[in-house]
Motif scaffolding. Structure first.
Motif, mmCIF file in Angstrom:
data_model
loop_
_atom_site.group_PDB
_atom_site.id
_atom_site.type_symbol
_atom_site.label_atom_id
_atom_site.label_comp_id
_atom_site.label_asym_id
_atom_site.label_seq_id
_atom_site.Cartn_x
_atom_site.Cartn_y
_atom_site.Cartn_z
ATOM 1 N N ILE A 1 18.793 -104.997 22.660
ATOM 2 C CA ILE A 1 18.496 -106.263 21.991
ATOM 3 C C ILE A 1 17.922 -106.002 20.594
ATOM 4 C CG2 ILE A 1 17.026 -108.324 22.065
ATOM 5 C CD1 ILE A 1 17.239 -108.078 25.194
ATOM 6 N N GLY A 2 16.970 -105.091 20.521
ATOM 7 C CA GLY A 2 16.308 -104.816 19.251
ATOM 8 C C GLY A 2 17.242 -104.291 18.180
ATOM 9 N N LYS A 3 18.249 -103.531 18.578
ATOM 10 C CA LYS A 3 19.210 -102.979 17.620
ATOM 11 C C LYS A 3 20.448 -103.857 17.452
ATOM 12 C CE LYS A 3 18.119 -98.088 17.954
ATOM 13 N NZ LYS A 3 18.699 -96.742 18.095
ATOM 14 N N LEU A 4 20.481 -104.977 18.169
ATOM 15 C CA LEU A 4 21.619 -105.905 18.083
ATOM 16 C C LEU A 4 22.932 -105.204 18.423
ATOM 17 C CD1 LEU A 4 20.568 -107.520 14.686
ATOM 18 C CD2 LEU A 4 20.032 -108.375 16.979
ATOM 19 N N LEU A 5 22.911 -104.382 19.481
ATOM 20 C CA LEU A 5 24.087 -103.596 19.849
ATOM 21 C C LEU A 5 25.121 -104.433 20.588
ATOM 22 C CD1 LEU A 5 22.416 -100.292 21.123
ATOM 23 C CD2 LEU A 5 23.194 -100.875 18.816
ATOM 24 N N THR A 6 26.366 -104.038 20.432
ATOM 25 C CA THR A 6 27.459 -104.597 21.213
ATOM 26 C C THR A 6 27.938 -103.512 22.165
ATOM 27 O OG1 THR A 6 28.163 -106.046 19.410
ATOM 28 C CG2 THR A 6 29.794 -105.561 21.126
ATOM 29 N N ILE A 7 27.903 -103.798 23.453
ATOM 30 C CA ILE A 7 28.404 -102.883 24.478
ATOM 31 C C ILE A 7 29.674 -103.522 25.024
ATOM 32 C CG2 ILE A 7 27.877 -101.635 26.604
ATOM 33 C CD1 ILE A 7 25.816 -101.181 24.313
ATOM 34 N N ARG A 8 30.785 -102.795 24.927
ATOM 35 C CA ARG A 8 32.073 -103.363 25.333
ATOM 36 C C ARG A 8 32.795 -102.409 26.257
ATOM 37 N NH1 ARG A 8 37.309 -104.029 25.007
ATOM 38 N NH2 ARG A 8 38.333 -105.847 24.144
ATOM 39 N N GLY A 9 33.336 -102.935 27.322
ATOM 40 C CA GLY A 9 34.165 -102.138 28.213
ATOM 41 C C GLY A 9 35.596 -102.112 27.703
ATOM 42 N N TYR A 10 36.318 -101.050 28.045
ATOM 43 C CA TYR A 10 37.726 -100.953 27.674
ATOM 44 C C TYR A 10 38.483 -100.210 28.771
ATOM 45 C CZ TYR A 10 42.112 -99.719 25.552
ATOM 46 O OH TYR A 10 43.451 -99.585 25.318
ATOM 47 N N THR A 11 39.677 -100.648 29.012
ATOM 48 C CA THR A 11 40.620 -99.937 29.873
ATOM 49 C C THR A 11 41.984 -100.014 29.196
ATOM 50 O OG1 THR A 11 41.750 -99.923 31.999
ATOM 51 C CG2 THR A 11 40.890 -102.029 31.283
ATOM 52 N N ARG B 1 20.420 -92.710 9.918
ATOM 53 C CA ARG B 1 20.894 -94.098 10.031
ATOM 54 C C ARG B 1 21.392 -94.447 11.429
ATOM 55 N NH1 ARG B 1 23.280 -92.218 5.439
ATOM 56 N NH2 ARG B 1 25.272 -92.119 6.499
ATOM 57 N N GLY B 2 21.913 -93.488 12.149
ATOM 58 C CA GLY B 2 22.542 -93.757 13.430
ATOM 59 C C GLY B 2 24.020 -94.040 13.244
ATOM 60 N N PHE B 3 24.769 -93.957 14.309
ATOM 61 C CA PHE B 3 26.221 -94.179 14.230
ATOM 62 C C PHE B 3 26.540 -95.666 14.312
ATOM 63 C CE2 PHE B 3 25.306 -93.793 18.745
ATOM 64 C CZ PHE B 3 25.951 -94.901 19.251
ATOM 65 N N GLN B 4 27.751 -96.014 13.867
ATOM 66 C CA GLN B 4 28.228 -97.396 13.919
ATOM 67 C C GLN B 4 29.079 -97.676 15.151
ATOM 68 O OE1 GLN B 4 27.507 -100.076 11.918
ATOM 69 N NE2 GLN B 4 25.939 -98.688 11.160
ATOM 70 N N VAL B 5 29.889 -96.690 15.584
ATOM 71 C CA VAL B 5 30.784 -96.882 16.732
ATOM 72 C C VAL B 5 30.783 -95.605 17.563
ATOM 73 C CG1 VAL B 5 33.151 -97.336 17.495
ATOM 74 C CG2 VAL B 5 32.303 -98.417 15.409
ATOM 75 N N ALA B 6 30.669 -95.763 18.876
ATOM 76 C CA ALA B 6 30.769 -94.627 19.794
ATOM 77 C C ALA B 6 31.671 -95.020 20.956
ATOM 78 C CB ALA B 6 29.388 -94.236 20.321
ATOM 79 N N TYR C 1 34.503 -96.566 28.348
ATOM 80 C CA TYR C 1 35.835 -96.554 28.948
ATOM 81 C C TYR C 1 35.932 -95.604 30.130
ATOM 82 C CZ TYR C 1 36.787 -92.327 26.186
ATOM 83 O OH TYR C 1 36.745 -91.071 25.644
ATOM 84 N N GLY C 2 34.800 -95.208 30.664
ATOM 85 C CA GLY C 2 34.809 -94.352 31.830
ATOM 86 C C GLY C 2 33.415 -94.277 32.421
ATOM 87 N N ALA C 3 33.309 -93.646 33.566
ATOM 88 C CA ALA C 3 32.028 -93.504 34.245
ATOM 89 C C ALA C 3 31.982 -92.156 34.953
ATOM 90 C CB ALA C 3 31.819 -94.655 35.222
ATOM 91 N N LEU C 4 32.041 -91.075 34.171
ATOM 92 C CA LEU C 4 32.080 -89.737 34.749
ATOM 93 C C LEU C 4 30.732 -89.278 35.288
ATOM 94 C CD1 LEU C 4 34.350 -87.982 32.097
ATOM 95 C CD2 LEU C 4 34.994 -88.726 34.393
ATOM 96 N N ALA C 5 29.646 -89.883 34.831
ATOM 97 C CA ALA C 5 28.319 -89.488 35.310
ATOM 98 C C ALA C 5 28.112 -89.966 36.743
ATOM 99 C CB ALA C 5 27.234 -90.078 34.411
ATOM 100 N N ALA C 6 27.395 -89.172 37.499
ATOM 101 C CA ALA C 6 27.078 -89.570 38.872
ATOM 102 C C ALA C 6 25.985 -90.634 38.844
ATOM 103 C CB ALA C 6 26.604 -88.353 39.659
ATOM 104 N N GLY C 7 26.041 -91.545 39.757
ATOM 105 C CA GLY C 7 24.998 -92.562 39.861
ATOM 106 C C GLY C 7 25.224 -93.735 38.927
ATOM 107 N N ARG C 8 24.220 -94.581 38.879
ATOM 108 C CA ARG C 8 24.298 -95.804 38.093
ATOM 109 C C ARG C 8 23.734 -95.577 36.698
ATOM 110 N NH1 ARG C 8 22.833 -100.902 41.606
ATOM 111 N NH2 ARG C 8 24.466 -101.736 40.302
ATOM 112 N N THR C 9 24.199 -96.369 35.777
ATOM 113 C CA THR C 9 23.697 -96.318 34.410
ATOM 114 C C THR C 9 22.773 -97.500 34.187
ATOM 115 O OG1 THR C 9 25.703 -95.235 33.628
ATOM 116 C CG2 THR C 9 24.375 -96.366 31.978
#
Length: 149
Positions: free
Chosen positions: A79-89, A33-38, A63-71
């Motif tokens: 769009i196809g999965k109707l995802l919500t991407i939200r930043g948090y601090t 099914r996939g996860f609901q919240v990550a 809530y972070g950007a530990l990976a090197a480079g751009r995402t």
């Protein structure tokens, strides 16, 4: 190295992304099914895999950007999965008196009831702050690092 400790502390599942296929394991854990919240403190390739492993309508909180480079934002699956991407601090909560009061009350209630029991990795004297910083950067700790004032 921390997987067993996380499981001992109550995690239902731990995916070691350096050794395991994140998308495949998410599929196994969620019966396809996939996860609901990550919550993603890394981004980069991990973010790409989270998008792939998400359920339709899922939310990914960055809530972070530990990976090197751009995402890269994979627009099609987002769009196809109707995802919500939200930043948090944490400052979102710290600067909002109403949110801070709720968070403070929730933490105090958890500590008082014993349902929140922080794991202390190591305690340092304030004069050893440089050693505390080095220890934190080593990523060897399991739990919180305390500096006594």
């Amino acid at each position: 190295a921390k997987k067993d400790v996380l499981l001992e502390h109550g995690a239902d599942h731990v995916i070691v992304t350096d050794d395991e296929d994140l998308v495949g394991r998410l599929g196994q854990i969620t019966n396809g099914r996939g996860f609901q919240v990550a919550f993603d403190p890394v981004t980069g390739k991990v973010f790409q895999n989270l998008v792939e492993g998400a359920a339709t309508g899922a939310r990914i909180v960055v809530y972070g950007a530990l990976a090197a480079g751009r995402t890269r934002l994979p627009e099609g699956p987002v769009i196809g999965k109707l995802l919500t991407i939200r930043g948090y601090t944490v400052f979102e909560t710290l600067t909002n008196p109403e949110q801070w009061a709720r968070a403070d009350a929730s933490l105090r209630d958890g500590f008082d009831a014993g349902s929140l029991q922080p794991t202390i990795a190591r305690t340092f004297a304030f004069d050893d702050i440089v050693d505390a910083q080095r220890y934190m950067e080593s990523n060897q700790q399991i739990g919180k690092i305390v500096v006594e004032l």
